[in-house]
Design an enzyme around this catalytic site. Structure first.
Site, PDB file in Angstrom:
ATOM      1  CD  GLU A 118      -5.164   4.724   1.054  1.00  0.00           C
ATOM      2  OE1 GLU A 118      -5.092   4.986   2.189  1.00  0.00           O
ATOM      3  OE2 GLU A 118      -5.973   3.604   0.560  1.00  0.00           O
TER       4      GLU A 118
ATOM      5  NE  ARG B 102      -4.547  -3.838 -20.654  1.00  0.00           N
ATOM      6  CZ  ARG B 102      -5.134  -3.196 -21.783  1.00  0.00           C
ATOM      7  NH1 ARG B 102      -6.293  -2.580 -21.388  1.00  0.00           N
ATOM      8  NH2 ARG B 102      -4.764  -3.548 -22.873  1.00  0.00           N
TER       9      ARG B 102
ATOM     10  CE  LYS C  44      -6.720   3.081 -25.490  1.00  0.00           C
ATOM     11  NZ  LYS C  44      -7.846   3.989 -25.392  1.00  0.00           N
TER      12      LYS C  44
ATOM     13  CE1 TYR D  44      -4.415   0.266  -0.281  1.00  0.00           C
ATOM     14  CE2 TYR D  44      -4.142  -1.835   0.925  1.00  0.00           C
ATOM     15  CZ  TYR D  44      -5.133  -0.953   0.197  1.00  0.00           C
ATOM     16  OH  TYR D  44      -6.036  -1.346  -0.231  1.00  0.00           O
TER      17      TYR D  44
ATOM     18  CB  THR E 118      -4.057   4.740 -22.001  1.00  0.00           C
ATOM     19  OG1 THR E 118      -3.625   4.799 -23.445  1.00  0.00           O
ATOM     20  CG2 THR E 118      -5.665   5.080 -21.689  1.00  0.00           C
TER      21      THR E 118
ATOM     22  CG  ASP F 270      -8.593  11.237 -23.817  1.00  0.00           C
ATOM     23  OD1 ASP F 270      -7.499  10.262 -23.836  1.00  0.00           O
ATOM     24  OD2 ASP F 270      -9.651  10.433 -23.325  1.00  0.00           O
TER      25      ASP F 270
HETATM   26  C1  LIG Z   1      -8.835   3.989 -24.640  1.00  0.00           C
HETATM   27  C2  LIG Z   1      -9.189   5.446 -24.227  1.00  0.00           C
HETATM   28  C3  LIG Z   1      -9.483   5.891 -23.113  1.00  0.00           C
HETATM   29  C4  LIG Z   1      -9.816   4.939 -21.946  1.00  0.00           C
HETATM   30  O1  LIG Z   1      -8.815   4.142 -21.348  1.00  0.00           O
HETATM   31  P1  LIG Z   1      -9.083   2.849 -20.401  1.00  0.00           P
HETATM   32  O2  LIG Z   1      -7.629   2.783 -20.052  1.00  0.00           O
HETATM   33  O3  LIG Z   1      -9.533   1.837 -21.406  1.00  0.00           O
HETATM   34  O4  LIG Z   1      -9.831   3.355 -19.160  1.00  0.00           O
HETATM   35  C5  LIG Z   1      -9.936   7.007 -22.657  1.00  0.00           C
HETATM   36  N1  LIG Z   1      -9.860   8.077 -23.635  1.00  0.00           N
HETATM   37  C6  LIG Z   1      -9.623   7.561 -25.089  1.00  0.00           C
HETATM   38  C7  LIG Z   1      -9.698   8.750 -26.011  1.00  0.00           C
HETATM   39  C8  LIG Z   1      -9.227   6.347 -25.491  1.00  0.00           C
HETATM   40  O5  LIG Z   1      -9.109   6.040 -26.736  1.00  0.00           O
END
Ligand SMILES: *Cc1c(COP(=O)(O)O)cnc(C)c1O
Length: 427
Positions: free
Chosen positions: A67, A246, A240, A65, A237, A211
């Site tokens: 936090e 992840r 990707k 932990y 994220t 994002d």
């Molecule tokens: C994949 C994605 C997310 C979310 O990601 P997770 O890790 O699956 O929660 C948020 N915004 C965009 C634009 C994405 O393509």
């Protein structure tokens, strides 16, 4: 009687390998390795992590932990956790030129949630891309908390060019006066003018959240516009194009915003951070700063373009006519097949994709007229332009042989032969 660690019952299996302790799980993992080796992974949001990333992500850092934040933890014994989180933060700040970073969000959705909770009250208005035009679930889908909590105003792409139309986004913002504007998408293949988005946000006094979940790796390698100099706050994220474990993260150039967002992440929406994944993120940011990563991202883009050109040559229509990123949306209507059918038949020959709506899609969201393809994973395997042309012809052959079982079996053999030339784990 005090427990001793050598107590045979208590200590049993502590150092045994997975295959000894749990053959069932080990067997499933073996099968997943084989699936990865044998299939062509064309899902635009997926990639193949390095052994080093997986080692850190599967390490002792899962045990504790932590936090709070480095230097301000609520648990003892966090000295190495502080070190790893500080290292991850410093590396990601350098990678994107950001003044502040939070690497604790469990995933992209949690990063977005933390930003919304920082700037919006329930019922407040936010503006984001329509899901059917490439927005993400967390950008206002009615089935997501964003659609339930906030008053969503959606912008889309232009019907003819299928590109963002900044003038019409400006007009919509003038009318709607949102408190927050989201840019950065899930199924939009073109580059984004973040500077223009900031002008729009400033003109109506809105916070701009970018994002960059999809192009984060391309951005780290300067193969796509960087939102960090323009947006108030950037979410992402790490798994990707960035090719890390992840996870999620949040960046900003404004340290006052950073302080507020820190409080929303913890204790606002999360408890203990997943420190093993933060260790994996630190390794990912290190890898992303190497010259080899730049070469990789450049090839991801070259491959996407080669695949789009080859598919166009085979008779597919690519939404907006091409791509500036790792992904493309293909319109399947010329082949008179739906996205759902195409995804299933491609699966049957070992080509992994996902169906996706295209802008102004006449089909239902669950069926769709489109397919989304991306090149991050096949590029990690070492594939280049000739293989992209091979993949385009395999996809076309599959579409033409949907009903022919022996034809599909022959295509599956070709997919196997191609993937065998580019091993992932067993090199
Ligand atoms: C994949 C994605 C997310 C979310 O990601 P997770 O890790 O699956 O929660 C948020 N915004 C965009 C634009 C994405 O393509």
């Amino acid at each position: 009687m005090p427990l001793r660690i050598s107590d045979p019952d208590v200590a049993a299996h502590r150092n045994d390998v997975l295959a000894q302790v749990d053959p069932d799980v080990a067997f499933i993992l073996r099968k997943e390795v084989t699936r990865q080796e044998q299939n062509l992974e064309l899902i635009a949001s997926e990639n193949i992590t390095s052994r080093a990333v997986r080692e850190a992500a599967g390490s002792v850092m899962t045990d504790k932990y932590a936090e709070g934040y480095p230097g301000r933890r609520y648990y003892g014994g966090c000295e190495h956790y502080d070190e790893i989180e500080n290292l991850a933060r410093e590396r990601v700040k350098a990678l994107y030129g950001a003044a502040w970073a939070n690497v604790q969000p469990h995933a992209g959705a949690q990063a977005n949630m933390a930003v919304y909770f920082t700037f919006l009250q329930p019922g407040d208005r936010m503006m984001a891309m329509d899901l059917n035009h490439g927005g993400h679930l967390t950008h206002g889908s009615p089935v997501n908390f964003t659609g339930k909590f906030y008053d969503i105003v959606a912008y889309g792409v232009d019907r003819d060019s299928e590109l963002l139309d900044y003038d019409s986004i400006q007009k919509l913002a003038d009318d709607a006066k949102p408190k927050l504007i989201v840019c950065g998408f899930t199924a939009y293949s073109r580059n984004i003018d973040f500077e223009r988005f900031r002008q729009i946000a400033d003109s109506v006094g809105a916070i701009l959240m970018a994002d960059m979940a999809h192009p984060a790796g391309l951005i780290a390698a300067e193969e796509f516009n960087n939102p960090v100099p323009h947006a108030h706050v950037v979410t992402s994220t790490t798994h990707k194009t960035l090719r890390g474990p992840r996870g999620g993260m949040i960046l900003s150039n404004d340290e006052e915003i950073g302080k507020k967002v820190n409080k929303t992440v913890f204790p606002g929406v999360q408890g203990g951070p997943l420190m093993h994944l933060i260790a994996g993120k630190a390794v990912c940011f290190h890898e992303a700063a190497q010259p080899a990563f730049k070469k990789y991202q450049k090839q991801v883009r070259i491959n996407a373009e080669a695949l789009a050109v080859a598919l166009t040559g085979e008779g597919f229509r690519i939404v907006s006519g091409g791509t500036d990123s790792q992904l493309m949306l293909i319109d399947l209507r010329p082949f008179q097949i739906t996205g759902k059918e195409a995804q299933l038949v491609l699966d049957s020959v070992g080509i992994t994709t996902n169906r996706n709506t295209i802008p102004f899609d006449p089909e239902k969201p669950f069926v769709t007229s489109g397919l989304r393809l991306g090149t991050p994973a096949v590029t990690t395997r070492g594939m280049k332009e000739p293989e992209m042309r091979e993949i385009a012809s395999l996809i076309t052959d599959t579409m033409r042989n949907c009903e022919d079982e022996s034809g599909l079996a022959a295509i599956q053999e070709q997919v196997r032969a191609l993937t065998q030339r580019f091993p992932i784990h067993e090199i």
